[in-house]
Design an enzyme around this catalytic site. Structure first.
Site, PDB file in Angstrom:
ATOM      1  N   GLY A   1      30.568  -1.134  36.906  1.00 51.71           N
ATOM      2  CA  GLY A   1      30.241   0.220  37.337  1.00 51.71           C
ATOM      3  C   GLY A   1      29.706   1.012  36.164  1.00 51.71           C
ATOM      4  O   GLY A   1      29.699   0.553  35.020  1.00 51.71           O
ATOM      5  N   LYS A   2      29.237   2.203  36.427  1.00 49.87           N
ATOM      6  CA  LYS A   2      28.761   3.089  35.369  1.00 49.87           C
ATOM      7  C   LYS A   2      28.733   4.507  35.902  1.00 49.87           C
ATOM      8  O   LYS A   2      28.542   4.724  37.104  1.00 49.87           O
ATOM      9  CB  LYS A   2      27.351   2.690  34.907  1.00 49.87           C
ATOM     10  CG  LYS A   2      26.998   3.233  33.531  1.00 49.87           C
ATOM     11  CD  LYS A   2      27.752   2.495  32.452  1.00 49.87           C
ATOM     12  CE  LYS A   2      27.394   2.985  31.066  1.00 49.87           C
ATOM     13  NZ  LYS A   2      28.109   2.232  30.016  1.00 49.87           N
TER      14      LYS A   2
END
Length: 437
Positions: free
Chosen positions: A126-127
């Site tokens: 994720g980011k």
């Protein structure tokens, strides 16, 4: 009867548009996807799984309104992408920067999926980020921004779903604010919701040096593979932030000769080797390398084309491109930054026979020790720094050997070998889990 043309393993289903791949060479999402396409094609990845692994699970854009210190209300934009969580909760950095874009966040989320899989951690990718200029904000404004952003995305946060970490312009203090905000909403302290926290709040010893230490581990293995003695190896490091300075310090301590380092203002060069402890003292006092005595001044561009055994691009994305890849003289590139080499540059480096340790392997030390922190928080039992470093070296060394084996088996570069290893691991999980519908 099933159609043999669509049966798994019967054909290569991925046919990327070779011209489209490089229309925007500096687009991080396109660069990541071009490597993914190449690896998926070589794995004969099923069409359905290709679609699943190519698509982020969630893309979230939120408004982040805060009151500035002068009483005015400003509304910022927050972005959050979960790329794949089949192997475990999303592991991600959160950055505060004006350059944050959805394409960048999507690329970095996917990179994290493959990075975690390469070193075989039970995490997905994720980011997150907020589009802002933190240099113009007070500490109180940054705290309000962090807490409101956390509240806006709190439904997807959690030790079992999404675990943030520091990134560009975020640090231990920001992680403490995220942890506190999440804990206040839950009604009890939840230390495992973030990593990269202060040690006093459940952070892990060894975390700050982890990414640079991981670069050291894989660089040593690459030197051994190319039969270059450590005490004869020369190193140039672009980017003297946490990753670059740590890598330089640890490599120098192992007997390597650091001939050049640079920061955003430029670099310094001494073919006889820089005194890294003195350079670090200079940085502590002057902040930048500019003015360091007894060394030749060079530009960041010149550093990238120096003759050396190991080049460590540890600063920004897209610094090695089709324009300068032909001039790179290093024998090994150890990618301390995310995406420092464009997809088009890969072909040039491969042709030159340069041994590239790709970002999803080279800089995986940080997420590995983040995993250790998450494990320690959940278990309520903390390790000493020696244990952390030993376990980090074991995981990084094993991952290097597995990528080399995959690359040798298929006759591909280390980068494509790393992607193949990662994609196969994530795909295997999807095959076992099946499709919920």
């Amino acid at each position: 009867m099933s159609n043999p043309k669509t049966r798994r393993g019967a054909i290569s289903v991925i046919k990327p548009d070779r011209d489209r791949r490089f229309v925007t060479e500096d687009n991080p999402f396109e660069a990541m996807m071009s490597r993914f396409d190449d690896a998926a094609r070589r794995l004969n990845l099923e069409p359905g799984l290709y679609k699943v692994l190519r698509s982020p699970e969630k893309q979230i854009i939120v408004a982040v309104p805060i009151m500035r210190d002068n009483g005015e209300i400003e509304v910022y934009t927050g972005i959050r992408v979960l790329h794949n969580t089949s192997r475990g909760p999303a592991k991600r950095g959160s950055r505060f920067d004006l350059a944050v874009t959805l394409d960048e966040v999507k690329a970095l989320a996917a990179w994290m999926t493959w990075k975690c899989a390469v070193v075989n951690l039970p995490f997905g990718g994720g980011k997150g980020g907020v589009i802002c200029d933190p240099t113009t904000m007070s500490v109180n404004e940054l705290e309000r921004l962090t807490r409101r952003y956390t509240a806006e995305i709190i439904e997807i946060l959690g030790p079992d779903s999404d675990v943030p970490a520091p990134d560009v312009n975020t640090n231990e203090r920001v992680m403490a604010w995220i942890m506190d905000t999440y804990s206040m909403h839950k009604g009890h302290t939840v230390t495992a919701v973030v990593t990269g926290k202060p040690i006093e709040m459940g952070g892990s010893l060894g975390r700050r040096d982890a990414t640079g230490r991981g670069c050291l581990v894989v660089a040593k293995q690459a030197l051994a593979r190319l039969e270059i003695p450590l005490d004869q190896a020369t190193v140039a490091v672009q980017g003297f932030g946490n990753v670059g300075s740590t890598a330089a310090r640890l490599m120098a301590a192992e007997g390597m000769r650091i001939v050049a380092v640079s920061d955003k203002k430029g670099g310094i060069y001494d073919p006889k080797g820089l005194d890294i402890p003195s350079v670090l003292e200079w940085i502590k006092e002057h902040r930048f390398l500019e003015g360091f005595p007894g060394a030749k001044v060079i530009s960041n561009e010149e550093l990238l084309t120096l003759k050396c055994d190991v080049l460590v691009p540890a600063a920004l994305e897209n610094v090695i491109t089709s324009k300068n890849a032909g001039a790179v003289k290093a024998r090994i590139i150890c990618e301390g930054a995310n995406g420092p080499t464009t997809a088009k540059a890969d072909a040039i480096l491969d042709k030159k026979g340069i041994f590239v340790i790709p970002d999803i392997l080279a800089n995986a030390g940080g997420v590995t020790v983040s995993y250790f922190e998450w494990v320690q928080d959940r278990g309520g039992y903390f390790w000493d720094e020696e244990t952390v470093n030993e376990r980090l070296e074991k995981i990084m060394s094993k991952a290097f050997d597995e990528v080399v084996a995959m690359a040798d088996k298929h006759g591909v570069s280390m980068r494509i070998g790393a992607y193949m290893l990662a994609i196969e691991r994530v795909a295997a999980m999807h095959r076992m889990r099946g499709l919920y519908a």
